[in-house]
Design a protein around this motif. Sequence first.
Motif, PDB file in Angstrom:
ATOM      1  N   ILE A   1      -2.001  -1.015  -4.729  1.00 53.91           N
ATOM      2  CA  ILE A   1      -3.194  -0.726  -3.903  1.00 53.91           C
ATOM      3  C   ILE A   1      -4.184  -1.993  -3.750  1.00 53.91           C
ATOM      4  O   ILE A   1      -4.501  -2.300  -2.858  1.00 53.91           O
TER       5      ILE A   1
ATOM      6  N   GLY B   1       0.585   1.378  -9.916  1.00 53.10           N
ATOM      7  CA  GLY B   1       0.167   1.888  -8.588  1.00 53.10           C
ATOM      8  C   GLY B   1      -1.257   1.453  -8.006  1.00 53.10           C
ATOM      9  O   GLY B   1      -1.456   0.906  -6.885  1.00 53.10           O
TER      10      GLY B   1
ATOM     11  N   ALA C   1       1.003   3.674  -3.267  1.00 51.81           N
ATOM     12  CA  ALA C   1       0.582   5.393  -2.860  1.00 51.81           C
ATOM     13  C   ALA C   1       1.670   6.052  -3.458  1.00 51.81           C
ATOM     14  O   ALA C   1       1.567   7.263  -3.994  1.00 51.81           O
TER      15      ALA C   1
ATOM     16  N   LEU D   1       0.865  -1.226   0.062  1.00 52.64           N
ATOM     17  CA  LEU D   1      -0.167  -0.167  -0.032  1.00 52.64           C
ATOM     18  C   LEU D   1       0.859   1.179  -0.096  1.00 52.64           C
ATOM     19  O   LEU D   1       0.589   2.242  -0.731  1.00 52.64           O
TER      20      LEU D   1
ATOM     21  N   LEU E   1       1.844   6.452  -7.190  1.00 46.74           N
ATOM     22  CA  LEU E   1       0.900   7.029  -7.441  1.00 46.74           C
ATOM     23  C   LEU E   1       0.898   8.662  -7.204  1.00 46.74           C
ATOM     24  O   LEU E   1       0.587   9.253  -8.320  1.00 46.74           O
ATOM     25  N   LEU E   2       1.467   9.108  -6.131  1.00 46.06           N
ATOM     26  CA  LEU E   2       1.619  10.276  -5.930  1.00 46.06           C
ATOM     27  C   LEU E   2       2.737  10.988  -6.964  1.00 46.06           C
ATOM     28  O   LEU E   2       2.663  12.233  -7.254  1.00 46.06           O
TER      29      LEU E   2
END
Length: 112
Positions: free
Chosen positions: A69, A65, A39, A35, A42-43
């Motif tokens: 998750i 990403g 994350a 996770l 993704l950011l």
Amino acid sequence: MRAAFHTGCIGTDPRLLDRDPYPRPMDPVAGWSFLLAAAALLLLAAFPLRTRLPHRVLDAMLALGGAGIGMGGLLLLSDVEPASWVVAPVLLAVAAVANVRLLFAGQGPFRT
């Protein structure tokens, strides 16, 4: 012979009495690791790298990403069906790409 296996309940298998009444999560350390790594990916892909990378590379990062998750979330659960291991990562991979594409589209709220 019956007295040797007597546990207080008639018909109870003595091997079942040592089990926990609630199932434990599969692997919380791996789940949280997936996770957090997903994350972060993704950011990075959604904000600083979005305008610098080619669209195919960006979509691959977003999809990876999103799938991370999904995998991380499933690792935190117990008794997960096999279909969930296929459906959740695929749906979240598609949703991550679609989400960034819609938010940063021509008239989207975060367009640049």
